[in-house]
Design a protein around this motif. Structure first.
Motif, PDB file in Angstrom:
ATOM      1  N   THR A   2       0.834  -1.193   0.000  1.00 61.92           N
ATOM      2  CA  THR A   2       0.000   0.000   0.000  1.00 61.92           C
ATOM      3  C   THR A   2       0.867   1.240   0.000  1.00 61.92           C
ATOM      4  O   THR A   2       1.865   1.317   0.725  1.00 61.92           O
ATOM      5  CB  THR A   2      -0.915   0.025   1.239  1.00 61.92           C
ATOM      6  OG1 THR A   2      -1.696  -1.167   1.274  1.00 61.92           O
ATOM      7  CG2 THR A   2      -1.851   1.228   1.205  1.00 61.92           C
ATOM      8  N   ARG A 212      -7.930   6.030  -3.823  1.00 62.68           N
ATOM      9  CA  ARG A 212      -7.148   6.756  -2.820  1.00 62.68           C
ATOM     10  C   ARG A 212      -8.045   7.175  -1.662  1.00 62.68           C
ATOM     11  O   ARG A 212      -9.191   7.588  -1.871  1.00 62.68           O
ATOM     12  CB  ARG A 212      -6.484   7.983  -3.444  1.00 62.68           C
ATOM     13  CG  ARG A 212      -5.509   7.662  -4.576  1.00 62.68           C
ATOM     14  CD  ARG A 212      -4.935   8.927  -5.184  1.00 62.68           C
ATOM     15  NE  ARG A 212      -3.875   8.663  -6.142  1.00 62.68           N
ATOM     16  CZ  ARG A 212      -4.020   8.603  -7.456  1.00 62.68           C
ATOM     17  NH1 ARG A 212      -5.241   8.772  -7.984  1.00 62.68           N
ATOM     18  NH2 ARG A 212      -2.999   8.360  -8.253  1.00 62.68           N
ATOM     19  N   GLN A 283      -3.863  -0.391   8.271  1.00 63.39           N
ATOM     20  CA  GLN A 283      -3.893  -1.731   7.691  1.00 63.39           C
ATOM     21  C   GLN A 283      -5.312  -2.147   7.335  1.00 63.39           C
ATOM     22  O   GLN A 283      -5.560  -2.785   6.299  1.00 63.39           O
ATOM     23  CB  GLN A 283      -3.290  -2.742   8.662  1.00 63.39           C
ATOM     24  CG  GLN A 283      -3.161  -4.155   8.082  1.00 63.39           C
ATOM     25  CD  GLN A 283      -2.243  -4.192   6.884  1.00 63.39           C
ATOM     26  OE1 GLN A 283      -1.077  -3.813   6.973  1.00 63.39           O
ATOM     27  NE2 GLN A 283      -2.760  -4.635   5.734  1.00 63.39           N
ATOM     28  N   TYR A 285      -7.734  -0.220   6.376  1.00 62.43           N
ATOM     29  CA  TYR A 285      -8.111   0.452   5.130  1.00 62.43           C
ATOM     30  C   TYR A 285      -7.461  -0.236   3.933  1.00 62.43           C
ATOM     31  O   TYR A 285      -8.091  -0.409   2.876  1.00 62.43           O
ATOM     32  CB  TYR A 285      -7.704   1.925   5.169  1.00 62.43           C
ATOM     33  CG  TYR A 285      -8.507   2.775   6.123  1.00 62.43           C
ATOM     34  CD1 TYR A 285      -9.897   2.719   6.153  1.00 62.43           C
ATOM     35  CD2 TYR A 285      -7.861   3.655   7.007  1.00 62.43           C
ATOM     36  CE1 TYR A 285     -10.626   3.502   7.030  1.00 62.43           C
ATOM     37  CE2 TYR A 285      -8.587   4.444   7.880  1.00 62.43           C
ATOM     38  CZ  TYR A 285      -9.964   4.363   7.897  1.00 62.43           C
ATOM     39  OH  TYR A 285     -10.683   5.148   8.766  1.00 62.43           O
ATOM     40  N   ALA A 286      -6.209  -0.612   4.077  1.00 57.13           N
ATOM     41  CA  ALA A 286      -5.543  -1.314   2.985  1.00 57.13           C
ATOM     42  C   ALA A 286      -6.243  -2.637   2.693  1.00 57.13           C
ATOM     43  O   ALA A 286      -6.461  -2.998   1.526  1.00 57.13           O
ATOM     44  CB  ALA A 286      -4.078  -1.553   3.336  1.00 57.13           C
ATOM     45  N   ASP A 287      -6.617  -3.355   3.745  1.00 58.75           N
ATOM     46  CA  ASP A 287      -7.313  -4.627   3.559  1.00 58.75           C
ATOM     47  C   ASP A 287      -8.682  -4.435   2.900  1.00 58.75           C
ATOM     48  O   ASP A 287      -9.192  -5.353   2.241  1.00 58.75           O
ATOM     49  CB  ASP A 287      -7.486  -5.331   4.910  1.00 58.75           C
ATOM     50  CG  ASP A 287      -6.168  -5.801   5.499  1.00 58.75           C
ATOM     51  OD1 ASP A 287      -5.176  -5.887   4.754  1.00 58.75           O
ATOM     52  OD2 ASP A 287      -6.138  -6.068   6.721  1.00 58.75           O
ATOM     53  N   TRP A 290      -8.251  -0.130  -0.507  1.00 57.85           N
ATOM     54  CA  TRP A 290      -7.744   1.184  -0.909  1.00 57.85           C
ATOM     55  C   TRP A 290      -6.278   1.050  -1.303  1.00 57.85           C
ATOM     56  O   TRP A 290      -5.458   0.534  -0.543  1.00 57.85           O
ATOM     57  CB  TRP A 290      -7.948   2.198   0.214  1.00 57.85           C
ATOM     58  CG  TRP A 290      -9.397   2.371   0.513  1.00 57.85           C
ATOM     59  CD1 TRP A 290     -10.123   1.748   1.479  1.00 57.85           C
ATOM     60  CD2 TRP A 290     -10.325   3.184  -0.222  1.00 57.85           C
ATOM     61  NE1 TRP A 290     -11.444   2.119   1.408  1.00 57.85           N
ATOM     62  CE2 TRP A 290     -11.602   3.000   0.373  1.00 57.85           C
ATOM     63  CE3 TRP A 290     -10.209   4.047  -1.308  1.00 57.85           C
ATOM     64  CZ2 TRP A 290     -12.738   3.654  -0.088  1.00 57.85           C
ATOM     65  CZ3 TRP A 290     -11.338   4.703  -1.771  1.00 57.85           C
ATOM     66  CH2 TRP A 290     -12.585   4.502  -1.176  1.00 57.85           C
ATOM     67  N   ASP A 291      -5.938   1.533  -2.474  1.00 56.74           N
ATOM     68  CA  ASP A 291      -4.593   1.371  -3.015  1.00 56.74           C
ATOM     69  C   ASP A 291      -3.592   2.361  -2.427  1.00 56.74           C
ATOM     70  O   ASP A 291      -2.410   2.039  -2.285  1.00 56.74           O
ATOM     71  CB  ASP A 291      -4.616   1.558  -4.538  1.00 56.74           C
ATOM     72  CG  ASP A 291      -5.552   0.579  -5.217  1.00 56.74           C
ATOM     73  OD1 ASP A 291      -5.334  -0.631  -5.067  1.00 56.74           O
ATOM     74  OD2 ASP A 291      -6.509   1.037  -5.878  1.00 56.74           O
ATOM     75  N   GLU A 292      -4.057   3.571  -2.138  1.00 58.69           N
ATOM     76  CA  GLU A 292      -3.169   4.612  -1.637  1.00 58.69           C
ATOM     77  C   GLU A 292      -3.850   5.312  -0.461  1.00 58.69           C
ATOM     78  O   GLU A 292      -5.002   5.742  -0.569  1.00 58.69           O
ATOM     79  CB  GLU A 292      -2.835   5.626  -2.737  1.00 58.69           C
ATOM     80  CG  GLU A 292      -2.174   5.000  -3.957  1.00 58.69           C
ATOM     81  CD  GLU A 292      -1.797   6.013  -5.026  1.00 58.69           C
ATOM     82  OE1 GLU A 292      -1.833   7.238  -4.733  1.00 58.69           O
ATOM     83  OE2 GLU A 292      -1.472   5.589  -6.159  1.00 58.69           O
ATOM     84  N   GLN A 330      -3.407  -2.247  -8.120  1.00 55.70           N
ATOM     85  CA  GLN A 330      -3.994  -3.403  -7.449  1.00 55.70           C
ATOM     86  C   GLN A 330      -5.516  -3.314  -7.418  1.00 55.70           C
ATOM     87  O   GLN A 330      -6.212  -4.304  -7.585  1.00 55.70           O
ATOM     88  CB  GLN A 330      -3.455  -3.498  -6.025  1.00 55.70           C
ATOM     89  CG  GLN A 330      -1.949  -3.786  -5.967  1.00 55.70           C
ATOM     90  CD  GLN A 330      -1.437  -3.729  -4.543  1.00 55.70           C
ATOM     91  OE1 GLN A 330      -2.201  -3.522  -3.598  1.00 55.70           O
ATOM     92  NE2 GLN A 330      -0.153  -3.913  -4.378  1.00 55.70           N
TER      93      GLN A 330
END
Length: 337
Positions: A2, A212, A283, A285-287, A290-292, A330
């Motif tokens: 990420t 994002r 983490q 949010y990434a899961d 969200w890519d950025e 991604q």
């Protein structure tokens, strides 16, 4: 993997200090940056509002980070002027710049003296502006008569690659609408179910490019101090649309903020003195897909936050640099659409 970016808040920090801050953020391990573009702050307590486009040139020249800006063509900026600004930065710093194009807020746009339009008119104006900007960035001569007027505009300096034009959205409805023209999506942290709906609406409507998320956080060595910083600096910002869109003055925002409690601020800002908790939030949010992620520490003194996150938060995450513009991110996998 990420991208963890640093949000540059011109409303809170003077441009010279903000330039030092973003350089420090790069040194600490942040891999991208994004910038606001306001003519006035949200509160007199914030007290700044430098010109984003001048600052972006300096920031791109003195770091190696890719940058984005959230801006509003159509009233304060003529779309041909916005297109020229985008093309110039894109030409000087190829592949390192994107622009999110929104419909604006009265606090910034009313300075022209023109009537602040209804939301549906602003949305229609934005679509016209996006078309004009995209055609200009492609090298066309553009004339247009509608909610904006353009007379034989042409850009003589072009960027290669053409910078991405990103759609900002806080609702699923807006995200789906932007999917028709945007090269990516950006929103702000909201309840998880809302964020999932926004992302799904964009992908389901065929939305392409990186997703994002700007994340408002407040950290300090103690929980009480972190909450105090958030309440002092961000309580004028927790009232959502349409109030945020249509309120015209700093004084009015300050009056709105007088009735906002610290607990209400927690609904808009991730407040904790626990750095592991902040790492887990990011983490999560990434899961979610969200890519950025662009982290906005809502305080004015950025150095302790930058050092703490660089030392204790970023190492817990699989931080990467953004994909080159035009590559498949991604979040654009088939199962995410």
């Amino acid at each position: 993997m990420t991208v963890i970016g640093f949000h540059c808040s011109h409303e809170q920090i003077d441009p010279a200090q903000l330039l030092r801050d973003v350089r420090a953020a790069q040194d600490a391990g942040f891999t991208a940056a994004m910038s606001s573009d306001h003519i006035s702050p949200w509160s007199s307590r914030q007290g700044e509002s430098g010109y984003a486009w001048s600052w972006l040139g300096a920031a791109l020249a003195t770091t190696s980070l890719p940058f984005g800006v959230v801006t509003a063509p159509g009233q304060r900026y003529h779309p041909a002027v916005t297109a020229q600004a985008i093309a110039t930065l894109g030409q000087m710093f190829p592949g390192r710049f994107w622009a999110a194009l929104g419909s604006g807020e009265a606090s910034n746009e009313r300075v022209t003296g023109d009537v602040w339009p209804r939301k549906e008119v602003r949305d229609a104006r934005l679509v016209e502006c996006v078309d004009v900007i995209r055609r200009l960035l492609a090298g066309e001569e553009v004339s247009h008569d509608g909610l904006v007027s353009v007379n034989r505009a042409r850009l003589w300096t072009l960027a290669d690659p053409v910078p991405d034009l990103v759609g900002p959205a806080v609702t699923a409805e807006t995200a789906a609408r932007h999917a028709g023209w945007a090269d990516g999506l950006i929103t702000v942290n909201q309840p998880p179910e809302t964020l999932r709906a926004v992302l799904a609406a964009y992908r389901d409507a065929g939305g392409r490019g990186p997703a994002r998320l700007q994340v408002h956080v407040s950290w300090a060595p103690t929980e009480d101090e972190a909450l105090h910083v958030a309440h002092d600096q961000w309580r004028s910002n927790v009232i959502g649309p349409p109030v945020a869109w249509d309120t015209e003055t700093v004084e009015a925002f300050d009056l709105i903020g007088e009735t906002v409690s610290p607990d209400q601020v927690r609904e808009a800002v991730l407040v904790s003195g626990d750095l592991d908790r902040h790492a887990q939030w990011l983490q999560d949010y990434a899961d979610m897909g969200w890519d950025e992620l662009y982290v906005h520490f809502v305080g004015q003194h950025q150095a302790p936050f930058i050092e703490a996150f660089g030392t204790s938060v970023l190492p817990q995450l699989s931080v990467t640099s953004p994909a080159a513009q035009g590559a498949s991110p991604q979040g654009a996998r088939g199962e995410d659409r």
